[in-house]
Design a protein around this motif. Structure first.
Motif, PDB file in Angstrom:
ATOM      1  N   ASP A 171      28.804  19.468  54.790  1.00 57.97           N
ATOM      2  CA  ASP A 171      28.431  19.584  56.200  1.00 57.97           C
ATOM      3  C   ASP A 171      26.917  19.456  56.351  1.00 57.97           C
ATOM      4  N   LYS A 172      26.499  18.710  57.368  1.00 60.97           N
ATOM      5  CA  LYS A 172      25.072  18.495  57.595  1.00 60.97           C
ATOM      6  C   LYS A 172      24.704  18.934  59.013  1.00 60.97           C
ATOM      7  N   ASP A 173      23.969  20.018  59.085  1.00 53.27           N
ATOM      8  CA  ASP A 173      23.477  20.517  60.361  1.00 53.27           C
ATOM      9  C   ASP A 173      22.120  19.860  60.639  1.00 53.27           C
ATOM     10  N   LYS A 174      22.118  18.867  61.508  1.00 57.81           N
ATOM     11  CA  LYS A 174      20.890  18.113  61.767  1.00 57.81           C
ATOM     12  C   LYS A 174      19.794  18.968  62.389  1.00 57.81           C
ATOM     13  N   LYS A 175      20.157  20.084  62.993  1.00 56.44           N
ATOM     14  CA  LYS A 175      19.165  20.956  63.626  1.00 56.44           C
ATOM     15  C   LYS A 175      18.634  22.035  62.676  1.00 56.44           C
ATOM     16  N   ALA A 176      19.090  22.008  61.421  1.00 54.59           N
ATOM     17  CA  ALA A 176      18.655  23.028  60.460  1.00 54.59           C
ATOM     18  C   ALA A 176      17.164  22.898  60.177  1.00 54.59           C
ATOM     19  N   ASP A 177      16.504  24.041  60.055  1.00 53.02           N
ATOM     20  CA  ASP A 177      15.065  24.052  59.765  1.00 53.02           C
ATOM     21  C   ASP A 177      14.819  23.595  58.339  1.00 53.02           C
ATOM     22  N   ARG A 178      13.661  23.007  58.140  1.00 54.50           N
ATOM     23  CA  ARG A 178      13.269  22.570  56.801  1.00 54.50           C
ATOM     24  C   ARG A 178      13.066  23.788  55.908  1.00 54.50           C
ATOM     25  N   GLY A 179      13.688  23.767  54.743  1.00 57.18           N
ATOM     26  CA  GLY A 179      13.614  24.900  53.829  1.00 57.18           C
ATOM     27  C   GLY A 179      14.858  25.763  53.839  1.00 57.18           C
ATOM     28  N   LYS A 180      15.761  25.520  54.775  1.00 59.78           N
ATOM     29  CA  LYS A 180      16.984  26.315  54.834  1.00 59.78           C
ATOM     30  C   LYS A 180      17.898  25.941  53.669  1.00 59.78           C
ATOM     31  N   SER A 181      18.571  26.926  53.082  1.00 61.41           N
ATOM     32  CA  SER A 181      19.432  26.670  51.925  1.00 61.41           C
ATOM     33  C   SER A 181      20.683  27.537  52.003  1.00 61.41           C
ATOM     34  N   ALA A 182      21.708  27.111  51.262  1.00 62.34           N
ATOM     35  CA  ALA A 182      22.958  27.863  51.161  1.00 62.34           C
ATOM     36  C   ALA A 182      23.464  27.765  49.734  1.00 62.34           C
ATOM     37  N   ASP A 201      15.455  19.527  52.993  1.00 61.06           N
ATOM     38  CA  ASP A 201      14.073  19.056  52.900  1.00 61.06           C
ATOM     39  C   ASP A 201      13.910  18.041  54.027  1.00 61.06           C
ATOM     40  N   ASN A 202      13.455  16.830  53.752  1.00 59.60           N
ATOM     41  CA  ASN A 202      13.532  15.787  54.772  1.00 59.60           C
ATOM     42  C   ASN A 202      15.001  15.493  55.078  1.00 59.60           C
ATOM     43  N   ASN A 203      15.801  15.452  54.004  1.00 53.90           N
ATOM     44  CA  ASN A 203      17.245  15.324  54.107  1.00 53.90           C
ATOM     45  C   ASN A 203      17.874  16.459  53.306  1.00 53.90           C
ATOM     46  N   PHE A 204      19.194  16.555  53.352  1.00 53.54           N
ATOM     47  CA  PHE A 204      19.877  17.582  52.585  1.00 53.54           C
ATOM     48  C   PHE A 204      19.945  17.174  51.109  1.00 53.54           C
ATOM     49  N   VAL A 205      19.684  18.139  50.224  1.00 46.22           N
ATOM     50  CA  VAL A 205      19.733  17.944  48.775  1.00 46.22           C
ATOM     51  C   VAL A 205      20.837  18.841  48.220  1.00 46.22           C
ATOM     52  N   HIS A 206      21.696  18.269  47.372  1.00 52.14           N
ATOM     53  CA  HIS A 206      22.825  19.013  46.810  1.00 52.14           C
ATOM     54  C   HIS A 206      22.703  19.040  45.296  1.00 52.14           C
ATOM     55  N   ASP A 236      31.028  29.871  36.213  1.00 54.14           N
ATOM     56  CA  ASP A 236      29.686  29.632  35.668  1.00 54.14           C
ATOM     57  C   ASP A 236      28.861  28.693  36.535  1.00 54.14           C
ATOM     58  N   ILE A 237      29.458  28.073  37.540  1.00 51.55           N
ATOM     59  CA  ILE A 237      28.764  27.051  38.318  1.00 51.55           C
ATOM     60  C   ILE A 237      28.183  27.641  39.600  1.00 51.55           C
ATOM     61  N   VAL A 238      26.903  27.344  39.834  1.00 58.05           N
ATOM     62  CA  VAL A 238      26.230  27.707  41.082  1.00 58.05           C
ATOM     63  C   VAL A 238      25.900  26.406  41.807  1.00 58.05           C
ATOM     64  N   ALA A 239      26.251  26.326  43.088  1.00 61.66           N
ATOM     65  CA  ALA A 239      25.963  25.141  43.905  1.00 61.66           C
ATOM     66  C   ALA A 239      24.981  25.523  45.007  1.00 61.66           C
ATOM     67  N   VAL A 240      24.079  24.590  45.338  1.00 60.87           N
ATOM     68  CA  VAL A 240      23.098  24.852  46.384  1.00 60.87           C
ATOM     69  C   VAL A 240      22.985  23.621  47.279  1.00 60.87           C
ATOM     70  N   LYS A 241      22.825  23.884  48.584  1.00 60.59           N
ATOM     71  CA  LYS A 241      22.522  22.845  49.568  1.00 60.59           C
ATOM     72  C   LYS A 241      21.219  23.235  50.241  1.00 60.59           C
ATOM     73  N   TRP A 242      20.214  22.354  50.139  1.00 62.66           N
ATOM     74  CA  TRP A 242      18.871  22.696  50.629  1.00 62.66           C
ATOM     75  C   TRP A 242      18.393  21.592  51.551  1.00 62.66           C
TER      76      TRP A 242
END
Length: 420
Positions: A202-213, A227-232, A219-225
C-alpha cells in the motif's frame, strides 16, 4: 596494456614517439604478440562435446579457468569480512554469442553477465559465475535469483556472514532458507513477492517523508519507509531501530527519521560495485571477435585485483607509502618479464653495411641494410600492400634513425614524407 589504454594495439609499436610504448615494444615484436593472441587456448577443441547435447557446457572454452579461479578465491588464503554483497557484473561485449545479455539500467548495457559475491569492505571477489542462460541449468522453481544466491552462499555457510542483495534476488523464502546455513541477509524487496504482509505494498501518497512501518514474522523483519518514494526491505539481522538521515529540502539540509536497516543496506551493498570500479581502472582486455576471450580477460582482472588486495593486507613493508593498483600491476609485469626480450636487434647495435642510393636519404634519415632476417615493411603494412601470394611485404632495408624496416624502392621516402 592495461596501464596504457590506446585505441589500437598497433599504437604500442608505433614509430610515432607520442604513441609508442617502449615498455611493450622492446619485449616482443607486434607479429609475435599477434601470434600469441591468435593461438592462446584454455581447452582442447577436440574434446568439445556436441553443441546439440542438452548437457553441453556453454563455458567449455573457459571452464578450467573459471573453476580454478573460483576455487582459489574461496581458499583459506583470504578470510572475507562479515558483510558480503551479491550482485550482477557486466563484461562489455557486442559480438555474436548466445550468452550476450541486454540490461538497460546498467552502465554497460550489452555484454556477458556474471553473478558475483564480493567483500563489501575491500571489493575482494569471493565467487564469480558467468550466466549461461536458461539452457545452462540455472533455472529454479523458486526463481533464478533464489538459486544464484543459494549457490553463492554455499561457499561461505556456517561462518555467520551477512549477505546483502537487491530486489531481483530477495524473497522471504530465500531469507528463511539462509538461516539454517548460519547466514544473515538483508535486501530490498518487490512488495508483491509471495509471503509478504497484505498491506506491505500500500502506498499512501500523502505520507510524510521519513514515515515508516514495521512487520515481523519469525526471524524476518520487514520495513516500508517513505523517502522520495516508498522503499521496501526485509532482513533477518536488523530490527526496528530508527536513526537519522540527512536530506536536502528547499535548499537546506534537514534530518528525517530513517530505519537502521536502510542505513545498513546502503553501507554494505556496494561490494560488487567497488570491484567493478577497481576493474575499470586498468582493464587488460583488447578487442576480440571471440566471446570467451572477454571472459578470460575478466578473470585475469579479478585475479590481479584480488592479489593486490591480499598484498596490501599482508605486506606491511610496502615499496611505497601509497601502493596503488597501478604500482602493483607494474611490479607484476616486471616479475613476469624478468628482463626477457625476443628482439635480437637494438638501435645501438645496428651495423650499417652499406649506404643506399643517396636520393633515398631524407633529412638525415639514412636508408641502410640491416643485419639479420627480413622484417615486415612498416609502410607497406600501413598501406595494406601484399605480395602476389597474399603475404606481408618484407625487407632487409630500413631507416637507421627510426629503426624500422622499409622497402628500398619508394617506401623510405614515402614514410618520412608522411612523418615530416
Amino acid at each position: 596494456m592495461g596501464i596504457h589504454n590506446l585505441t589500437r594495439v598497433e599504437d604500442f609499436w608505433s614509430s610515432d614517439d607520442r604513441l609508442r610504448v617502449e615498455g611493450v615494444a622492446k619485449i616482443m615484436p607486434i607479429q609475435r604478440w599477434r601470434k600469441l593472441n591468435q593461438y592462446i587456448h584454455l581447452t582442447n577443441n577436440r574434446d568439445q562435446p556436441d553443441p546439440t547435447d542438452p548437457n553441453h557446457d556453454r563455458l567449455f572454452k573457459v571452464r578450467p579457468l573459471v573453476d580454478m579461479c573460483n576455487r582459489n578465491f574461496t581458499s583459506d588464503i583470504y578470510r572475507p569480512s562479515r558483510n558480503l554483497s551479491v550482485d550482477e557484473a557486466m563484461i562489455g561485449f557486442k559480438g555474436g554469442s548466445l550468452l550476450k545479455q541486454y540490461i538497460p539500467n546498467k552502465p554497460t548495457k550489452w555484454g556477458l553477465k556474471s553473478w558475483m559475491l564480493a567483500d563489501s569492505h575491500t571489493g575482494f571477489c569471493v565467487q564469480a559465475d558467468i550466466y549461461t542462460g536458461a539452457k545452462g541449468g540455472q533455472g529454479s522453481t523458486e526463481g533464478l535469483g533464489y538459486k544464484v544466491v543459494m549457490g553463492m552462499a554455499r561457499h561461505v555457510q556456517g561462518k555467520h556472514h551477512h549477505l546483502f542483495f537487491d530486489n531481483y534476488f530477495t524473497s522471504p523464502k530465500l531469507l528463511i532458507d539462509l538461516v539454517p546455513m548460519q547466514i544473515y541477509s538483508t535486501g530490498t524487496v518487490r512488495p508483491n513477492r509471495k509471503g509478504l504482509p497484505l498491506n506491505f505494498s500500500d502506498k499512501d501518497k500523502k505520507a510524510d517523508r521519513g514515515k515508516s512501518a514495521f512487520w515481523q514474522k519469525g526471524d524476518i523483519v520487514a520495513v516500508k519507509w517513505k523517502d522520495n518514494n516508498f522503499v521496501h526491505l526485509i532482513s533477518t539481522s536488523c530490527d526496528d531501530t530508527m536513526r537519522q538521515a540527512s536530506r536536502r529540502v528547499g535548499g537546506q539540509l534537514v534530518n528525517i527519521p530513517c530505519p537502521d536497516m536502510v542505513k545498513t543496506y546502503n553501507k554494505y551493498m556496494g561490494g560488487v560495485d567497488l570491484n567493478d570500479q577497481l576493474r575499470s581502472y586498468h582493464p587488460v582486455g583488447r578487442k576480440a571477435k571471440k566471446y570467451w576471450k572477454y571472459i578470460l580477460w575478466f578473470y585475469v582482472d579479478l585475479c590481479l585485483i584480488n592479489s593486490w588486495i591480499l598484498y596490501k593486507l599482508a605486506v606491511t613493508d610496502k615499496p611505497k607509502k601509497t601502493y596503488s593498483q597501478q604500482d602493483f600491476r607494474l611490479d607484476v609485469c616486471d616479475g613476469l618479464v624478468a628482463g626477457f626480450t625476443s628482439r635480437k636487434r637494438r638501435l645501438s647495435q645496428v651495423r650499417v653495411l652499406s649506404a643506399i642510393v643517396n636520393q633515398e636519404n631524407v633529412g638525415g634519415h639514412v636508408l641502410v641494410k640491416f643485419q639479420g632476417r627480413k622484417r615486415v615493411c612498416v609502410m607497406c603494412s600501413r598501406k595494406k600492400r601484399k605480395t602476389d601470394s597474399g603475404r606481408p611485404v618484407e625487407s632487409t632495408f630500413g631507416c637507421q634513425q627510426c629503426s624500422v624496416n622499409l622497402c628500398k624502392d619508394g617506401c623510405h621516402a614515402e614514410f618520412h614524407a608522411i612523418s615530416e
